[in-house]
Design a protein around this motif. Structure first.
Motif: not given
Length: 372
Positions: A177-203
């Motif tokens: 039930g969550e709703r939110r808004s935001s902005t972006f300047l270059v590029m956004g996405g849904i799917g694999l691109d976001a999954e890759v960012i989530a899986a990238t190791r911080d170290d």
């Protein structure tokens, strides 16, 4: 995942990285032979503010160099407002505008830049960029030298001004039930691109920067496609099986890779990329098209343009904006805000290749002689 497949994917990632590194080195060698010209393009007194992420490694240097630059110009000391985890830049930038800042510098990563830009949208204050993050996507697309802090300060204080489009986005998660808004300047996405960012190791990201994303990409490429419905400019939705849908205002990625060569920052349109490879061969085909910029269309990547984009998916799916995770959603609505943001950047004939470079504003002797 089978061992041979892991090896093939690793080789693919290594080949792409090596090719990108070779392109960077070649451009730097060409630039080294050219005469460097730095011009002051915005004379006169200015009120300067810096929204600074204090945890960034170069934050102290940014603070000192900016103060020195303002003193040399005969201006008042800059107003410096630090971000916090609870307040990542929007409130600080709003305060700077209220205090009459002519230019507000965003000193941090892409998240800081996005928050400052959100506050400056449709105001007379200009955005200056001090790229202190990993991706620095907007700076790269504007031709700002991301590896030269002093040069980026000169551009922010004395660079040409231009207006660019912004993207606005509404997220909806039907499960929570969550709703939110935001902005972006270059590029956004849904799917694999976001999954890759989530899986990238911080170290790993701290050690090798944006190259860390390739390791996560190798692990996730063999995943399954997802059914998504997409509607462009209010047209009837189309159901597609995809790995990722991107919506972009600009198309340049790190290492000088122009993922969407036709994307323009001021055309009032979003460039939409629908990627649907089913196998390693499909990803190799996509990679070859992107790296070589081959004009021929291929079936597993579809380019569109629109002012509004709506996407629906049955289950909450990861999203990202400008390389930062923005949570899972079952639907997103994206819209372009034409010419909403005033930015400081090198003039078109002074822009160097959009890649990390030790050079400031540069152009060849031939161009300088022909245009001066």
């Amino acid at each position: 995942m089978s061992a041979p497949l892991i090896v093939l994917l690793a080789l693919l990632a290594a080949a792409l990285i090596a090719l990108a590194a070779w392109k960077v080195a070649a451009r730097r060698r060409r630039l080294a032979k050219k005469r460097i010209v730095v011009k002051t393009l915005a004379p006169g007194h200015q009120r300067i503010a810096l929204v600074l992420n204090p945890v960034k490694l170069q934050a102290p240097a940014a603070r000192a160099l900016l103060a020195e630059a303002c003193e040399l110009a005969g201006w008042d000391p800059p107003l410096i407002l630090e971000t916090t985890r609870q307040s990542p830049g929007y409130e600080q930038a709003r305060r700077a505008v209220e205090l009459g800042a002519d230019v507000v510098l965003a000193g941090g990563g892409d998240g800081t830049v996005r928050e400052v830009a959100r506050a400056l949208a449709n105001t007379p204050a200009a955005l200056g960029l001090l790229p202190l993050g990993t991706g620095n996507l907007l700076a790269r697309n504007l031709g700002i030298p991301v590896a030269d802090l002093a040069a980026s300060i000169r551009t922010a204080l004395h660079g040409n001004q231009r207006r660019i489009d912004m993207g606005t986005i509404d997220f909806d998660d039907a499960v929570t039930g969550e709703r939110r808004s935001s902005t972006f300047l270059v590029m956004g996405g849904i799917g694999l691109d976001a999954e890759v960012i989530a899986a990238t190791r911080d170290d790993l990201k701290k050690r090798v920067g944006w190259l860390a994303y390739s390791e996560a990409g190798v692990r996730l490429l063999p995943g399954r496609r997802t059914k998504m419905s997409i509607s462009l400019d209010g047209e009837p939705p189309q159901m597609r099986k995809v790995r990722s849908i991107l919506f972009a205002n600009l198309g340049k990625l790190p290492a000088g890779i122009d993922f969407i060569p036709e994307a323009k920052m001021d055309d009032g349109l979003l460039d939409v990329v629908i990627m649907s490879p089913r196998s390693l061969a499909g990803w190799l085909w996509v990679a070859g098209k992107v790296v070589t910029k081959h004009p021929r269309n291929i079936p597993m990547i579809d380019y569109r343009r629109a002012r509004t984009v709506e996407i629906w998916v049955a289950h909450p799916t990861e999203t990202q904006l400008d390389g930062d995770l923005t949570g899972a959603a079952t639907s997103v609505r994206v819209e372009v805000d034409p010419l909403a943001l005033l930015v400081r950047a090198p003039s078109p004939d002074q822009q160097q290749p959009r890649l990390p470079s030790p050079y400031s504003v540069a152009r060849s002797s031939a161009r300088a002689g022909g245009r001066n």
